[in-house]
Write a protein that holds these residues in place. Structure first.
Motif, PDB file in Angstrom:
ATOM      1  N   HIS A  51       0.845  -1.187   0.000  1.00 12.25           N
ATOM      2  CA  HIS A  51       0.000   0.000   0.000  1.00 12.25           C
ATOM      3  C   HIS A  51       0.882   1.238   0.000  1.00 12.25           C
ATOM      4  N   LEU A  52       0.389   2.267  -0.685  1.00 13.89           N
ATOM      5  CA  LEU A  52       1.129   3.510  -0.768  1.00 13.89           C
ATOM      6  C   LEU A  52       0.128   4.651  -0.855  1.00 13.89           C
ATOM      7  N   ILE A  53       0.274   5.602   0.041  1.00  9.50           N
ATOM      8  CA  ILE A  53      -0.565   6.798   0.006  1.00  9.50           C
ATOM      9  C   ILE A  53       0.372   7.984  -0.157  1.00  9.50           C
ATOM     10  N   THR A  54       0.078   8.797  -1.155  1.00  9.54           N
ATOM     11  CA  THR A  54       0.946   9.935  -1.426  1.00  9.54           C
ATOM     12  C   THR A  54       0.132  11.107  -1.950  1.00  9.54           C
ATOM     13  N   ALA A  55       0.754  12.259  -2.015  1.00 12.48           N
ATOM     14  CA  ALA A  55       0.037  13.458  -2.421  1.00 12.48           C
ATOM     15  C   ALA A  55       0.211  13.723  -3.914  1.00 12.48           C
ATOM     16  N   THR A  56      -0.698  14.493  -4.467  1.00 12.04           N
ATOM     17  CA  THR A  56      -0.580  14.868  -5.874  1.00 12.04           C
ATOM     18  C   THR A  56       0.738  15.595  -6.107  1.00 12.04           C
ATOM     19  N   GLY A  57       1.314  15.353  -7.275  1.00 15.67           N
ATOM     20  CA  GLY A  57       2.571  15.986  -7.626  1.00 15.67           C
ATOM     21  C   GLY A  57       3.810  15.229  -7.202  1.00 15.67           C
ATOM     22  N   GLN A  58       3.618  14.224  -6.355  1.00 12.99           N
ATOM     23  CA  GLN A  58       4.759  13.476  -5.849  1.00 12.99           C
ATOM     24  C   GLN A  58       5.204  12.388  -6.826  1.00 12.99           C
ATOM     25  N   ARG A  59       6.319  11.749  -6.464  1.00 16.18           N
ATOM     26  CA  ARG A  59       6.877  10.658  -7.262  1.00 16.18           C
ATOM     27  C   ARG A  59       7.015   9.442  -6.365  1.00 16.18           C
ATOM     28  N   VAL A  60       6.686   8.256  -6.918  1.00 15.28           N
ATOM     29  CA  VAL A  60       6.816   7.014  -6.157  1.00 15.28           C
ATOM     30  C   VAL A  60       7.487   5.957  -7.017  1.00 15.28           C
ATOM     31  N   THR A  61       8.040   4.963  -6.362  1.00 14.72           N
ATOM     32  CA  THR A  61       8.656   3.826  -7.052  1.00 14.72           C
ATOM     33  C   THR A  61       8.064   2.536  -6.523  1.00 14.72           C
ATOM     34  N   LEU A  62       7.582   1.729  -7.439  1.00  8.39           N
ATOM     35  CA  LEU A  62       7.040   0.418  -7.107  1.00  8.39           C
ATOM     36  C   LEU A  62       8.056  -0.636  -7.535  1.00  8.39           C
ATOM     37  N   ARG A  63       8.204  -1.637  -6.699  1.00  7.42           N
ATOM     38  CA  ARG A  63       9.237  -2.635  -6.958  1.00  7.42           C
ATOM     39  C   ARG A  63       8.625  -4.012  -7.168  1.00  7.42           C
ATOM     40  N   CYS A  64       9.281  -4.790  -8.035  1.00  7.73           N
ATOM     41  CA  CYS A  64       8.804  -6.133  -8.337  1.00  7.73           C
ATOM     42  C   CYS A  64       9.988  -7.082  -8.474  1.00  7.73           C
ATOM     43  N   SER A  65       9.900  -8.202  -7.777  1.00  4.78           N
ATOM     44  CA  SER A  65      10.876  -9.274  -7.967  1.00  4.78           C
ATOM     45  C   SER A  65      10.176 -10.435  -8.645  1.00  4.78           C
ATOM     46  N   PRO A  66      10.631 -10.849  -9.818  1.00  8.03           N
ATOM     47  CA  PRO A  66       9.924 -11.913 -10.550  1.00  8.03           C
ATOM     48  C   PRO A  66      10.145 -13.279  -9.916  1.00  8.03           C
ATOM     49  N   ARG A  67       9.327 -14.221 -10.355  1.00  4.75           N
ATOM     50  CA  ARG A  67       9.492 -15.601  -9.917  1.00  4.75           C
ATOM     51  C   ARG A  67      10.841 -16.110 -10.399  1.00  4.75           C
ATOM     52  N   SER A  68      11.456 -16.971  -9.612  1.00  6.16           N
ATOM     53  CA  SER A  68      12.766 -17.492  -9.959  1.00  6.16           C
ATOM     54  C   SER A  68      12.731 -18.178 -11.322  1.00  6.16           C
ATOM     55  N   GLY A  69      13.645 -17.796 -12.191  1.00  5.54           N
ATOM     56  CA  GLY A  69      13.722 -18.397 -13.516  1.00  5.54           C
ATOM     57  C   GLY A  69      13.000 -17.630 -14.603  1.00  5.54           C
ATOM     58  N   ASP A  70      12.125 -16.699 -14.214  1.00  3.21           N
ATOM     59  CA  ASP A  70      11.388 -15.910 -15.210  1.00  3.21           C
ATOM     60  C   ASP A  70      12.215 -14.717 -15.643  1.00  3.21           C
ATOM     61  N   LEU A  71      12.323 -14.531 -16.954  1.00  3.86           N
ATOM     62  CA  LEU A  71      13.108 -13.413 -17.473  1.00  3.86           C
ATOM     63  C   LEU A  71      12.242 -12.230 -17.893  1.00  3.86           C
ATOM     64  N   SER A  72      10.947 -12.486 -18.105  1.00  4.27           N
ATOM     65  CA  SER A  72      10.037 -11.423 -18.549  1.00  4.27           C
ATOM     66  C   SER A  72       9.268 -10.857 -17.370  1.00  4.27           C
ATOM     67  N   VAL A  73       9.129  -9.539 -17.367  1.00  2.32           N
ATOM     68  CA  VAL A  73       8.347  -8.841 -16.344  1.00  2.32           C
ATOM     69  C   VAL A  73       7.352  -7.924 -17.048  1.00  2.32           C
ATOM     70  N   TYR A  74       6.142  -7.896 -16.546  1.00  2.81           N
ATOM     71  CA  TYR A  74       5.072  -7.096 -17.127  1.00  2.81           C
ATOM     72  C   TYR A  74       4.469  -6.241 -16.016  1.00  2.81           C
ATOM     73  N   TRP A  75       4.089  -5.015 -16.369  1.00  4.74           N
ATOM     74  CA  TRP A  75       3.402  -4.132 -15.427  1.00  4.74           C
ATOM     75  C   TRP A  75       1.995  -3.823 -15.942  1.00  4.74           C
ATOM     76  N   TYR A  76       1.038  -3.900 -15.021  1.00  3.19           N
ATOM     77  CA  TYR A  76      -0.358  -3.608 -15.343  1.00  3.19           C
ATOM     78  C   TYR A  76      -0.915  -2.613 -14.320  1.00  3.19           C
ATOM     79  N   GLN A  77      -1.847  -1.808 -14.803  1.00  8.16           N
ATOM     80  CA  GLN A  77      -2.598  -0.908 -13.933  1.00  8.16           C
ATOM     81  C   GLN A  77      -4.046  -1.375 -13.940  1.00  8.16           C
ATOM     82  N   GLN A  78      -4.650  -1.455 -12.765  1.00  4.63           N
ATOM     83  CA  GLN A  78      -6.056  -1.850 -12.699  1.00  4.63           C
ATOM     84  C   GLN A  78      -6.844  -0.818 -11.908  1.00  4.63           C
ATOM     85  N   SER A  79      -7.849  -0.238 -12.558  1.00  5.91           N
ATOM     86  CA  SER A  79      -8.728   0.712 -11.894  1.00  5.91           C
ATOM     87  C   SER A  79     -10.160   0.346 -12.228  1.00  5.91           C
ATOM     88  N   LEU A  80     -11.086   0.887 -11.447  1.00  5.23           N
ATOM     89  CA  LEU A  80     -12.492   0.533 -11.635  1.00  5.23           C
ATOM     90  C   LEU A  80     -13.000   0.957 -13.005  1.00  5.23           C
TER      91      LEU A  80
END
Lengths: 113, 113
Positions: B10-39
């Motif tokens: 979870h991350l709560i931040t203010a407008t105008g700010q910058r954030v970094t999201l981190r992902c560690s893939p499953r062992s052995g996987d070379l491809s990483v994909y990012w998705y955004q999900q909103s209502l």
């Protein structure tokens, strides 16, 4: 390019009734097909996958899907719905010549007691 | 545990700010994909990396950027945040080609206030 269309954004079933979620795909080469389930506030979990072996694929939680090339369909079924099946379901298509899967818009399933 | 690790949850931040999201893939996987999900937008593909190189780009805003490091973990950087950027951000990983589908992380819920 490949794509999937999920027919019906919402499906409501009674507990114990058949669950049928429809997915049609478009792909210029033999496809890989997947169904994912997403429970509230969780990530997507793989339910089952078709990768050119048997056309009837069995997955987790009693779900199964049948690949029909002539109809370009990969519908998901479960004979008897359980309250725990309430979730959002996504169909996805991939192929050996594309870098990513294409996901459908999702179908939300509600189960009535 | 899917094997794909996303931080923070979870991350709560203010407008105008910058954030970094981190992902560690499953062992052995070379491809990483990012998705955004909103209502209102559903599941939107943002970007894909394979073994450190960008391979596919989706509906990613110019204010957003990503990279995959030599150890294969990936970071999604979101800057000049707006209220509309509030969403669930998922990372997924796979082998290449993704014939067995993706493995998703549990997501980072970003709230911009």
């Amino acid at each position: 390019a490949q794509s999937v269309t999920q027919l019906g954004s919402h499906v409501s079933v009674s507990e114990g009734a058949l669950v049928l979620l429809r997915c049609n795909y478009s792909s210029s080469v033999p496809p890989y097909l997947f169904w994912y389930v997403q429970y509230p506030n969780q990530g997507l979990q793989l339910l089952l996958k078709y990768t050119s072996a048997a056309t009837l694929v069995k997955g987790i939680n009693g779900f199964e899907a049948e690949f029909k090339k002539s109809e370009t369909s990969f519908h998901l079924t479960k004979p008897s719905a359980h309250m725990s099946d309430a979730a959002e379901y996504f169909c996805a298509v991939g192929s050996s010549n594309d870098y990513k899967l294409s996901f459908g818009a999702g179908t939300t399933v509600t189960v009535r007691a | 545990d899917s094997g794909v690790t996303q931080t923070p949850k979870h991350l709560i931040t203010a407008t105008g700010q910058r954030v970094t999201l981190r992902c560690s893939p499953r062992s052995g996987d070379l491809s990483v994909y990012w998705y955004q999900q909103s209502l209102d937008q559903g599941l939107q593909f943002l970007i894909q990396y394979y073994n450190g190189e960008e391979r596919a780009k989706g509906n990613i805003l110019e204010r957003f950027s990503a990279q995959q490091f030599p150890d294969l973990h990936s970071e999604l950087n979101l800057s000049s945040l707006e209220l509309g950027d509030s969403a669930l951000y998922f990372c997924a990983s796979s082998i290449w080609p993704p014939i067995y589908g993706y493995t998703f992380g549990s997501g980072t819920r970003l709230t911009v206030v």
